[in-house]
Design an enzyme around this catalytic site. Sequence first.
Site, PDB file in Angstrom:
ATOM      1  N   ASP A  32       0.833  -1.011  -0.152  1.00  0.00           N
ATOM      2  CA  ASP A  32      -0.172   0.085  -0.058  1.00  0.00           C
ATOM      3  C   ASP A  32       0.891   1.269  -0.195  1.00  0.00           C
ATOM      4  O   ASP A  32       2.236   1.559   0.563  1.00  0.00           O
ATOM      5  CB  ASP A  32      -0.853   0.127   1.234  1.00  0.00           C
ATOM      6  CG  ASP A  32      -1.975   0.942   1.259  1.00  0.00           C
ATOM      7  OD1 ASP A  32      -3.153   0.549   1.224  1.00  0.00           O
ATOM      8  OD2 ASP A  32      -1.756   2.303   0.938  1.00  0.00           O
ATOM      9  N   ILE A  33       0.641   2.303  -0.833  1.00  0.00           N
ATOM     10  CA  ILE A  33       1.481   3.573  -0.917  1.00  0.00           C
ATOM     11  C   ILE A  33       1.412   4.355   0.404  1.00  0.00           C
ATOM     12  O   ILE A  33       2.160   5.197   0.540  1.00  0.00           O
ATOM     13  CB  ILE A  33       0.880   4.074  -2.282  1.00  0.00           C
ATOM     14  CG1 ILE A  33       1.993   4.988  -2.632  1.00  0.00           C
ATOM     15  CG2 ILE A  33      -0.458   4.957  -2.025  1.00  0.00           C
ATOM     16  CD1 ILE A  33       1.873   5.550  -4.059  1.00  0.00           C
ATOM     17  N   ASN A  89     -12.621  -3.023   2.948  1.00  0.00           N
ATOM     18  CA  ASN A  89     -13.363  -1.956   2.949  1.00  0.00           C
ATOM     19  C   ASN A  89     -14.565  -2.155   1.836  1.00  0.00           C
ATOM     20  O   ASN A  89     -14.264  -2.352   0.720  1.00  0.00           O
ATOM     21  CB  ASN A  89     -12.913  -0.597   2.855  1.00  0.00           C
ATOM     22  CG  ASN A  89     -11.921  -0.456   4.023  1.00  0.00           C
ATOM     23  OD1 ASN A  89     -12.089  -0.744   5.067  1.00  0.00           O
ATOM     24  ND2 ASN A  89     -10.545   0.067   3.840  1.00  0.00           N
ATOM     25  N   VAL A  98     -10.829   2.946  -3.924  1.00  0.00           N
ATOM     26  CA  VAL A  98     -10.562   2.330  -4.904  1.00  0.00           C
ATOM     27  C   VAL A  98     -11.445   1.209  -5.279  1.00  0.00           C
ATOM     28  O   VAL A  98     -11.900   0.217  -4.426  1.00  0.00           O
ATOM     29  CB  VAL A  98      -9.229   1.780  -5.076  1.00  0.00           C
ATOM     30  CG1 VAL A  98      -8.680   1.186  -6.253  1.00  0.00           C
ATOM     31  CG2 VAL A  98      -8.020   2.857  -4.778  1.00  0.00           C
ATOM     32  N   HIS A 102     -10.325  -5.511  -3.320  1.00  0.00           N
ATOM     33  CA  HIS A 102      -9.147  -5.706  -2.869  1.00  0.00           C
ATOM     34  C   HIS A 102      -9.151  -5.910  -1.353  1.00  0.00           C
ATOM     35  O   HIS A 102     -10.130  -5.479  -0.861  1.00  0.00           O
ATOM     36  CB  HIS A 102      -8.189  -4.364  -2.959  1.00  0.00           C
ATOM     37  CG  HIS A 102      -8.804  -3.179  -2.595  1.00  0.00           C
ATOM     38  ND1 HIS A 102      -9.676  -2.549  -3.225  1.00  0.00           N
ATOM     39  CD2 HIS A 102      -8.456  -2.597  -1.222  1.00  0.00           C
ATOM     40  CE1 HIS A 102      -9.799  -1.291  -2.364  1.00  0.00           C
ATOM     41  NE2 HIS A 102      -9.222  -1.307  -1.201  1.00  0.00           N
ATOM     42  N   HIS A 104      -7.015  -5.786   2.257  1.00  0.00           N
ATOM     43  CA  HIS A 104      -5.862  -5.281   2.874  1.00  0.00           C
ATOM     44  C   HIS A 104      -5.195  -6.261   3.771  1.00  0.00           C
ATOM     45  O   HIS A 104      -6.108  -6.995   4.573  1.00  0.00           O
ATOM     46  CB  HIS A 104      -6.147  -4.181   3.834  1.00  0.00           C
ATOM     47  CG  HIS A 104      -6.447  -2.920   3.133  1.00  0.00           C
ATOM     48  ND1 HIS A 104      -6.065  -1.645   2.900  1.00  0.00           N
ATOM     49  CD2 HIS A 104      -7.998  -2.604   2.645  1.00  0.00           C
ATOM     50  CE1 HIS A 104      -6.730  -0.892   2.124  1.00  0.00           C
ATOM     51  NE2 HIS A 104      -7.895  -1.503   2.183  1.00  0.00           N
TER      52      HIS A 104
HETATM   53  P1  AMP Z   1      -9.633   1.504   0.233  1.00  0.00           P
HETATM   54  O1  AMP Z   1      -9.788   2.559   1.265  1.00  0.00           O
HETATM   55  O2  AMP Z   1      -9.899   0.120   0.980  1.00  0.00           O
HETATM   56  O3  AMP Z   1     -10.457   1.611  -0.988  1.00  0.00           O
HETATM   57  O4  AMP Z   1      -8.043   1.265   0.064  1.00  0.00           O
HETATM   58  C1  AMP Z   1      -7.404   1.893  -0.985  1.00  0.00           C
HETATM   59  C2  AMP Z   1      -5.940   1.679  -0.671  1.00  0.00           C
HETATM   60  O5  AMP Z   1      -5.261   1.925  -1.861  1.00  0.00           O
HETATM   61  C3  AMP Z   1      -5.489   2.776   0.285  1.00  0.00           C
HETATM   62  O6  AMP Z   1      -5.044   2.118   1.335  1.00  0.00           O
HETATM   63  C4  AMP Z   1      -4.329   3.570  -0.462  1.00  0.00           C
HETATM   64  O7  AMP Z   1      -3.526   3.944   0.392  1.00  0.00           O
HETATM   65  C5  AMP Z   1      -4.162   2.666  -1.523  1.00  0.00           C
HETATM   66  N1  AMP Z   1      -3.479   3.056  -2.907  1.00  0.00           N
HETATM   67  C6  AMP Z   1      -4.065   4.051  -3.565  1.00  0.00           C
HETATM   68  N2  AMP Z   1      -3.321   4.233  -4.654  1.00  0.00           N
HETATM   69  C7  AMP Z   1      -2.222   3.440  -4.527  1.00  0.00           C
HETATM   70  C8  AMP Z   1      -1.118   3.127  -5.255  1.00  0.00           C
HETATM   71  N3  AMP Z   1      -0.952   3.786  -6.688  1.00  0.00           N
HETATM   72  N4  AMP Z   1      -0.232   1.996  -5.253  1.00  0.00           N
HETATM   73  C9  AMP Z   1      -0.462   1.416  -3.796  1.00  0.00           C
HETATM   74  N5  AMP Z   1      -1.459   1.628  -3.092  1.00  0.00           N
HETATM   75  C10 AMP Z   1      -2.468   2.501  -3.330  1.00  0.00           C
END
Ligand code: AMP
Length: 115
Positions: A32-33, A89, A98, A102, A104
């Site tokens: 995760d970024i 989520n 996103v 996915h 976590h």
């Molecule tokens: P969610 O809130 O469950 O949709 O999680 C989306 C996750 O994607 C968040 O924890 C972000 O930090 C992560 N995220 C967004 N863009 C990127 C990226 N380019 N590379 C890796 N993680 C990302």
Amino acid sequence: MYDKNNVFAKIIRDEIPSRRVYEDEFAVAFYDISPRAKTHILVVPRGEYTDIYDFTANAPSDIQTGFWRAVRNTVDAMNLRENFRIVANTGPGAGQSVFHFHVHIMCDERFKSDF
Ligand code: AMP
């Protein structure tokens, strides 16, 4: 409605970089970024599903089985067998940002002594 230009779709297509830790025909796993745990990995299926509700209803059973096996393989690749949490989520109200399904995988290493 699935958006093919979401950030995880771009990562799967290698259009934007990611720090991959595991991948196979079913899923891609990467850091995760914006980590909220000492180890914070995302596992995404290669198919187009917006969230776990969509995935569990609409993905064929072999795709679902392959995805969860990839999650397990990611846990093993990261040596997290005895200390991890999984979060999915689902929906804006739960903080999903996103809309490509996915999970976590998070480990805060509270119980781990070897890293
Ligand atoms: P969610 O809130 O469950 O949709 O999680 C989306 C996750 O994607 C968040 O924890 C972000 O930090 C992560 N995220 C967004 N863009 C990127 C990226 N380019 N590379 C890796 N993680 C990302």
